[in-house]
Design a protein around this motif. Structure first.
Motif, PDB file in Angstrom:
ATOM      1  N   CYS A 114       0.826  -1.227   0.000  1.00  0.00           N
ATOM      2  CA  CYS A 114       0.000   0.000   0.000  1.00  0.00           C
ATOM      3  C   CYS A 114       0.852   1.266   0.000  1.00  0.00           C
ATOM      4  N   SER A 138       1.893   5.723   8.774  1.00  0.00           N
ATOM      5  CA  SER A 138       1.611   5.395  10.177  1.00  0.00           C
ATOM      6  C   SER A 138       2.547   6.173  11.089  1.00  0.00           C
ATOM      7  N   SER A 175      -9.726   6.422   5.040  1.00  0.00           N
ATOM      8  CA  SER A 175      -9.743   5.091   5.637  1.00  0.00           C
ATOM      9  C   SER A 175      -9.938   5.203   7.144  1.00  0.00           C
ATOM     10  N   GLU A 176     -10.866   4.422   7.673  1.00  0.00           N
ATOM     11  CA  GLU A 176     -11.122   4.433   9.106  1.00  0.00           C
ATOM     12  C   GLU A 176      -9.931   3.894   9.900  1.00  0.00           C
ATOM     13  N   GLU A 177      -9.076   3.157   9.245  1.00  0.00           N
ATOM     14  CA  GLU A 177      -7.909   2.581   9.914  1.00  0.00           C
ATOM     15  C   GLU A 177      -6.728   3.546   9.961  1.00  0.00           C
ATOM     16  N   CYS A 178      -6.856   4.691   9.318  1.00  0.00           N
ATOM     17  CA  CYS A 178      -5.732   5.636   9.212  1.00  0.00           C
ATOM     18  C   CYS A 178      -6.012   6.923   9.978  1.00  0.00           C
ATOM     19  N   GLN A 179      -4.941   7.571  10.377  1.00  0.00           N
ATOM     20  CA  GLN A 179      -5.035   8.856  11.066  1.00  0.00           C
ATOM     21  C   GLN A 179      -3.853   9.711  10.639  1.00  0.00           C
ATOM     22  N   GLN A 207      -6.320   5.686   0.755  1.00  0.00           N
ATOM     23  CA  GLN A 207      -6.447   6.028   2.173  1.00  0.00           C
ATOM     24  C   GLN A 207      -6.627   7.522   2.391  1.00  0.00           C
TER      25      GLN A 207
END
Length: 608
Positions: free
Chosen positions: A325, A363, A393-397, A521
């Motif tokens: 990714c 990340s 993406s809900e998994e990313c910040q 993302q």
């Protein structure tokens, strides 16, 4: 002196052959004194030449038998005056001049003599000298600059649009420019509050209008008080309007949960691009093996390669991991750095987060690894964070490099030099045309800080209207203010819509045989990998094109969809991609994706 054309301080000195031909005009079209006055008025003949000219004119009258004005009709007079100017400047149109000054021989008039013709040719040779600026003599660094986002594909799209306007039939009715992240051009609506404040600052008389909410007026008054003469039309300080820089610093502190920010480290810029180019300009130095190397991600945003070429620096590529990714691997950074140390001095590391064109979000662990690598290798960090609001993406910040750096402790925070960038052009605002942006630069040497301000002062200041737009990005309505509800509704609508389109694009591309698209993302682009058959690669070579440029050109010509080939961003050898924005309205985006699918299947069949 009389054998050639010269310019004096006040007028032209005219050769004898030209004087003789002017004398023919004087006796055939109007009287000698009229022409003398005209020549003096136009500064085509110096006063000291008038007596000589008058004598020649009288001699001409006697030799031709002309009895003065009226030999030609009066309507010829304007043409004669044009011919005079042409003769004197050495730019005569010979046929017109011959009609006026050289009537047929049967009328007994004298034709141009050979000396006059030779003089005219000599003058014309002088006026058609070679250009000073040519492709051979221009700055070679500028010639080396390439910017794929507005490259040959976009030029071709413009040609096709002109053909459509002329009624030339195509297999489509419009060109869809999915090549660039220009939100408003794609139909996204402006944020009301931002436009209200800009309007009030631009035309302060509106401050008395009941049509504008009080919180917008409050911001506009504060900004205008910080402008010279309370006007947006005045220059600001080179770093930008002071109160806006204070608002930027306050925004960074809120975003980074209390990490301190100093307004003196904030520089307002003409979009983020201006800040990036300025920092690179001050960083690049040396020659030969000591020339500055600039590490950039591949794929990259072409601003970086263009700026590096313009500055004659060394581009140092590190590859993002497409199989993971588009993640950034520190081992790849180390490989890239070690390979170039023999022929340049790598001292700059550029990060784009979220990624453009790749759409990945780094990340926190990755950012920590990058910061440690920069600290260890003594690299100046550039963090391009213009898409920080575009996380889908809900998994990313989003984690800012500034915040992570601070939380890694004083050994890092007090030593790693970092410049971070933001803009009005992306996010939920999409205000590309205002060219608003800022950069925050920390741990800069005090003497270099003075040099940076000096460099910025050369361009005086960024557009003040763009500074105002940037202020609203960092100082939006807050809970309890009149405009807060509408602002949040509009902001969330834009971002939710983009998230929906990101997922739609990923899903539809991955249903097409021969196309693979990583999750989008963040940011506002898809960068799918496309399979191009060997037969198509050979056809591209025959057209002297990169395979993905050939693919994108055929896509444009057959569907009207304009995307950018991956070769313009950089990619691993043997792989092929294109970048496409997800900004079109969702119904139009569905049509675009369907057309790309149909085209790709047909392309594979054609070149199977």
């Amino acid at each position: 002196m009389w054998g050639r054309l010269q310019r004096t301080e006040h007028a032209l000195v005219i050769s004898v052959p030209v004087l003789r031909n002017l004398s023919y005009l004087s006796v055939q079209v109007f009287d000698i004194s009229h022409l003398c006055n005209s020549l003096l008025f136009w500064k085509l003949l110096p006063a000291r030449s008038m007596h000589r000219f008058a004598v020649l004119a009288k001699q001409t009258a006697a030799s031709t038998g002309c009895k003065g004005p009226g030999c030609y009709r009066n309507e010829k007079r304007d043409m004669a005056l044009q011919c005079i100017a042409s003769l004197v400047e050495g730019k005569q149109h010979q046929q017109r001049a011959r009609r006026l000054t050289c009537p047929p021989a049967k009328k007994g008039l004298v034709r141009w003599n050979s000396a006059a013709k030779a003089s005219a040719v000599k003058i014309n040779e002088k006026t058609s000298r070679e250009k000073i600026l040519t492709l051979e003599s221009m700055n070679p660094q500028v010639k080396a600059v390439e910017y794929a986002v507005r490259g040959p594909i976009v030029l071709k799209a413009g040609e096709i649009e002109k053909e459509l306007r002329k009624g030339i039939k195509k297999p489509f009715t419009e060109v869809i420019k999915a090549n660039i992240g220009d939100a408003h051009a794609m139909g996204q609506q402006p944020i009301t509050f931002l436009r209200q404040v800009v309007a009030l600052c631009t035309y302060p008389n509106l401050l008395d209008s009941p049509s504008f909410p009080e919180d917008s007026k409050k911001r506009a008054r504060r900004i205008l008080q910080g402008c010279g003469g309370n006007s947006l039309g005045s220059y600001s300080a080179s770093q930008g309007v002071n109160c806006i820089r204070e608002d930027v610093a306050a925004y960074i502190e809120r975003r980074d949960e209390g990490v301190p920010a100093d307004p003196d480290n904030i520089y307002l810029t003409t979009g983020a691009s201006d800040g990036i180019a300025t920092i690179l300009k001050i960083l690049v130095s040396g020659g030969g093996k000591s020339r500055t190397g600039v590490m950039i991600p591949i794929p990259q945003y072409p601003l970086y390669s263009a700026a590096i070429s313009e500055l004659d620096a060394i581009q140092v590529n590190y590859y993002l991991d497409e199989e993971n990714c588009w993640a950034l691997d520190v081992n790849e950074l180390r490989r890239s750095l070690n390979e170039v140390k023999a022929y340049c001095n790598p001292k700059v590391l550029c990060i784009i987060n979220p990624g453009n064109p790749t759409g990945q979000v780094q990340s926190r662990k990755c950012i920590e690894d990058v910061i440690h690598f920069a600290w260890e290798e003594q690299l100046f960090l550039l963090a391009d964070e213009v898409y920080q609001d575009n996380i889908y993406s809900e998994e990313c910040q989003f984690h800012s490099f500034k915040k992570v750096l601070y939380e890694m402790g004083p050994e890092y925070y007090n030593n790693v030099e970092l410049a971070s960038f933001h803009s009005t052009s992306k996010g939920y605002m999409g205000e590309c045309g205002y060219r608003g942006g800022y950069m925050e630069v920390i741990n800069l040497h005090p003497e270099i800080k003075g040099q940076l301000v000096k460099l910025l002062s050369v361009r005086l200041c960024p557009p003040v209207s763009g500074q105002v737009a940037m202020d609203i990005v960092v100082n939006p309505p807050v809970p309890g203010e009149e405009s807060y509800a509408q602002f949040m509704k509009e902001k969330e609508s834009v971002l939710n819509n983009l998230a929906e389109k990101a997922k739609l694009t990923e899903d539809m591309f991955n249903k097409v045989p021969g196309i693979h698209c990583n999750p989008l993302q963040g940011a506002m682009y898809a960068f799918p990998r496309i399979f191009i058959p060997s037969k198509a690669i050979e056809a591209a070579k025959a057209h002297k094109m990169a395979p993905d440029l050939f693919y994108c050109m055929k896509l444009l010509e057959e569907t009207g969809i304009c995307v950018v080939p991956g070769s313009g961003f950089g990619q691993r050898e043997g792989s092929h991609h294109f970048r496409m924005t997800i900004l079109p309205p969702i119904e139009k985006l569905k049509i675009v994706l369907e057309k790309v699918k149909d085209f790709h299947i047909q392309f594979l069949e054609e070149y199977a």
